[in-house]
Design a protein around this motif. Sequence first.
Motif, PDB file in Angstrom:
ATOM      1  N   GLY A   1     127.577  -9.022 -27.159  1.00  0.00           N
ATOM      2  CA  GLY A   1     127.521 -10.483 -27.028  1.00  0.00           C
ATOM      3  C   GLY A   1     128.099 -10.931 -25.706  1.00  0.00           C
ATOM      4  O   GLY A   1     128.663 -12.027 -25.603  1.00  0.00           O
ATOM      5  N   GLY A   2     127.980 -10.086 -24.693  1.00  0.00           N
ATOM      6  CA  GLY A   2     128.464 -10.439 -23.361  1.00  0.00           C
ATOM      7  C   GLY A   2     129.977 -10.501 -23.283  1.00  0.00           C
ATOM      8  O   GLY A   2     130.695 -10.231 -24.268  1.00  0.00           O
ATOM      9  N   SER A   3     130.462 -10.907 -22.112  1.00  0.00           N
ATOM     10  CA  SER A   3     131.903 -11.116 -21.944  1.00  0.00           C
ATOM     11  C   SER A   3     132.377 -12.231 -22.858  1.00  0.00           C
ATOM     12  O   SER A   3     133.560 -12.323 -23.184  1.00  0.00           O
ATOM     13  N   THR A   4     131.466 -13.105 -23.236  1.00  0.00           N
ATOM     14  CA  THR A   4     131.804 -14.180 -24.176  1.00  0.00           C
ATOM     15  C   THR A   4     132.502 -13.592 -25.402  1.00  0.00           C
ATOM     16  O   THR A   4     133.589 -14.055 -25.789  1.00  0.00           O
TER      17      THR A   4
ATOM     18  N   ASN B   1     136.022 -12.247 -24.476  1.00  0.00           N
ATOM     19  CA  ASN B   1     137.045 -13.284 -24.278  1.00  0.00           C
ATOM     20  C   ASN B   1     137.506 -13.857 -25.615  1.00  0.00           C
ATOM     21  O   ASN B   1     138.704 -14.054 -25.837  1.00  0.00           O
TER      22      ASN B   1
ATOM     23  N   SER C   1     133.750 -19.845 -22.541  1.00  0.00           N
ATOM     24  CA  SER C   1     134.065 -18.947 -23.671  1.00  0.00           C
ATOM     25  C   SER C   1     135.582 -18.892 -23.902  1.00  0.00           C
ATOM     26  O   SER C   1     136.040 -18.702 -25.031  1.00  0.00           O
TER      27      SER C   1
ATOM     28  N   THR D   1     140.895 -15.412 -14.700  1.00  0.00           N
ATOM     29  CA  THR D   1     139.530 -15.011 -14.344  1.00  0.00           C
ATOM     30  C   THR D   1     139.583 -14.429 -12.943  1.00  0.00           C
ATOM     31  O   THR D   1     140.018 -15.113 -12.009  1.00  0.00           O
TER      32      THR D   1
ATOM     33  N   TYR E   1     133.293 -16.503  -9.780  1.00  0.00           N
ATOM     34  CA  TYR E   1     131.827 -16.359  -9.709  1.00  0.00           C
ATOM     35  C   TYR E   1     131.405 -16.075  -8.262  1.00  0.00           C
ATOM     36  O   TYR E   1     130.395 -15.447  -7.988  1.00  0.00           O
TER      37      TYR E   1
ATOM     38  N   ALA F   1     134.466 -10.658 -15.734  1.00  0.00           N
ATOM     39  CA  ALA F   1     133.018 -10.692 -15.995  1.00  0.00           C
ATOM     40  C   ALA F   1     132.228 -10.354 -14.732  1.00  0.00           C
ATOM     41  O   ALA F   1     131.215  -9.665 -14.791  1.00  0.00           O
ATOM     42  N   HIS F   2     132.722 -10.845 -13.580  1.00  0.00           N
ATOM     43  CA  HIS F   2     131.959 -10.660 -12.333  1.00  0.00           C
ATOM     44  C   HIS F   2     132.427  -9.442 -11.528  1.00  0.00           C
ATOM     45  O   HIS F   2     132.009  -9.276 -10.383  1.00  0.00           O
TER      46      HIS F   2
ATOM     47  N   SER G   1     131.366  -8.060 -17.672  1.00  0.00           N
ATOM     48  CA  SER G   1     129.932  -8.191 -17.966  1.00  0.00           C
ATOM     49  C   SER G   1     129.218  -7.062 -17.227  1.00  0.00           C
ATOM     50  O   SER G   1     128.851  -7.217 -16.053  1.00  0.00           O
TER      51      SER G   1
ATOM     52  N   HIS H   1     126.395  -6.270 -17.501  1.00  0.00           N
ATOM     53  CA  HIS H   1     125.029  -6.726 -17.183  1.00  0.00           C
ATOM     54  C   HIS H   1     124.983  -7.578 -15.915  1.00  0.00           C
ATOM     55  O   HIS H   1     123.905  -7.821 -15.389  1.00  0.00           O
ATOM     56  N   LYS H   2     126.141  -8.018 -15.415  1.00  0.00           N
ATOM     57  CA  LYS H   2     126.082  -8.900 -14.246  1.00  0.00           C
ATOM     58  C   LYS H   2     125.993  -8.091 -12.947  1.00  0.00           C
ATOM     59  O   LYS H   2     124.998  -8.142 -12.272  1.00  0.00           O
TER      60      LYS H   2
ATOM     61  N   TYR I   1     126.471 -26.042 -15.087  1.00  0.00           N
ATOM     62  CA  TYR I   1     125.971 -24.689 -15.338  1.00  0.00           C
ATOM     63  C   TYR I   1     124.897 -24.305 -14.346  1.00  0.00           C
ATOM     64  O   TYR I   1     123.924 -25.032 -14.214  1.00  0.00           O
TER      65      TYR I   1
HETATM   66  C1  LIG Z   1     133.837 -16.008 -15.466  1.00  0.00           C
HETATM   67  C2  LIG Z   1     132.914 -15.757 -16.622  1.00  0.00           C
HETATM   68  N1  LIG Z   1     133.425 -15.258 -17.758  1.00  0.00           N
HETATM   69  C3  LIG Z   1     132.649 -14.995 -18.822  1.00  0.00           C
HETATM   70  C4  LIG Z   1     131.301 -15.250 -18.784  1.00  0.00           C
HETATM   71  C5  LIG Z   1     130.474 -14.950 -19.981  1.00  0.00           C
HETATM   72  O1  LIG Z   1     129.792 -13.770 -19.740  1.00  0.00           O
HETATM   73  P1  LIG Z   1     128.543 -13.313 -20.603  1.00  0.00           P
HETATM   74  O2  LIG Z   1     127.377 -14.059 -20.054  1.00  0.00           O
HETATM   75  O3  LIG Z   1     128.489 -11.841 -20.336  1.00  0.00           O
HETATM   76  O4  LIG Z   1     128.826 -13.637 -22.013  1.00  0.00           O
HETATM   77  C6  LIG Z   1     130.717 -15.762 -17.615  1.00  0.00           C
HETATM   78  C7  LIG Z   1     129.281 -16.044 -17.549  1.00  0.00           C
HETATM   79  O5  LIG Z   1     128.722 -16.457 -16.586  1.00  0.00           O
HETATM   80  C8  LIG Z   1     131.554 -16.037 -16.510  1.00  0.00           C
HETATM   81  O6  LIG Z   1     131.061 -16.559 -15.375  1.00  0.00           O
END
Ligand SMILES: Cc1ncc(COP(=O)(O)O)c(C=O)c1O
Length: 518
Positions: free
Chosen positions: A92-95, A98, A122, A172, A176, A202-203, A228, A230-231, A463
Amino acid sequence: MEEELNQVAPLYEALRRYREKKDASFHVPGHKNGQALRGDERAILDLARVMEIDVTEITGTDDLHHPEGVIREAQGLAAAQFGAEETFFLVGGSTAGNLALILSVCTAPGDVLLVQRNVHKSVIHGLMLAGAHAVFLAPQQDAGSGLATIPSEAAVREALRRYPGAKGLLLTHPSYYGMGAPLRPLAELCHAHGVPLLVDEAHGAHFGQHPALPESALAAGADGVVQSTHKMLTALTMGAMLHVQGGLLDRALLRQRLAMLQSSSPSYPIMASLDLSRSLLGTQGPAFFEGGLAAAAHLRRGLAKLPRFGVVAPPGASGRAAAYTIQDPLKLVIFDASAALTGYKLQERLEAEGCVPEMSDDRHVVLALGPGSTMEDADRLLQALVRIAADAEQMGNAAAGLSPDPVLADELSTWNITADEANLSEVSEPVPFGLTPLRPTEIEAISTQESIGRQAAEMIIPYPPGIPLLYPGEIITEAVGQQLMKLRDSGAKCQGPADPQLRTIQVKKRESQAYTCT
Ligand SMILES: Cc1ncc(COP(=O)(O)O)c(C=O)c1O
């Protein structure tokens, strides 16, 4: 031995074997190894081929929530590659990571967490789910670009002194934009107070994997790190990892939180792509990044010959204080040095030239390169920029449809809220979060101009990058109000507000009591 281990991708290979066996499926998913799409013309995207490995917890494929076989092995190999004691695959991503981290350190409503203010939504959602009280730490600002990095050592020290019962610090890093500052001193401060440092990386999943790349958060001493994959690495979208080390996090609780938050049917293609990403790093080593780094260096050299465009860079040893000393070499943050083209406009121009950036703000465009980037890509971008510059100069900025109002160099970027400009203190009072929504009778919609000084009743999230400019309950300061109007006028995309055009903002009615942020 290590080399042999790197070459295996146990989960991915189990799926390949599964695909080759061509067993008859009498189990979910319903597409039956993609058979349901065979013969359908739309299958030209080869979704059916992905479905051939889209399995579930059958014999030999293990179970993410109770790993004993190939998933356990794959996660162990990932931990070794990234320098963790234990790694959890996230679908479910970094979401998801976190949320799980916050819910495993803030275990009772009212628990205090120290949180950098400019975090992804998140993190705010995690605070809400946990019923936590956030002490927000203002980020430092790079004076040159106006972009924010992480809070200062002094702010972290002060927050730890004022809130000795805090459950940890969440940052963080990198931003980004690929920008940052050393985490090591902050990790040391946290550890001196016996609390964990949690990092949303994540980045920066690629950090520490090549000598030219910045140090990873784990290497700097962080206790829990979300990446992430995937990023900036090569996993499928939603593929991410949560790494832990040391004894400050309750891993049993973390597992339970992950089981609560993640599907009981996690995607095998996503998990296999995590396994394969790690294996690519393990087998190729730093060489994996050489092409992307060379393309990025080529771009920087080319940009140096195009005075129309600037590139954000750390100020250098003799420069300002250490707000911004780290730049991911694979992220290029460019801007129109003449300030006629906004970041949004420059992104539009680049897209029209067939070069699609990662994102833009009012001033900057973020270009993300990676292991798959090539010299040809870099050349294409440079040629596009040459044409954009020539067009603008030939037509004159106004005629070219460029912004008539030059953007000031020191203007705040859309989501960078710093202490001074937003009239915030470096360390906030604890802000209570929760899930109980305000009643409709407690909310009113007022014009954005009138909203300054009022308490927001909705979240407003430009966004990308998904950093809430306002969370419900937050007082709308003059600086944030100005930002809202700028967003409104520039037509930026925002998640959250009831009025997406931002002509009105939902605020708490004056007579309502102060309330928990939801
Ligand atoms: C700083 C940061 N943390 C967490 C996330 C969430 O990552 P994910 O899309 O892998 O859930 C993002 C998504 O853009 C992000 O920019």
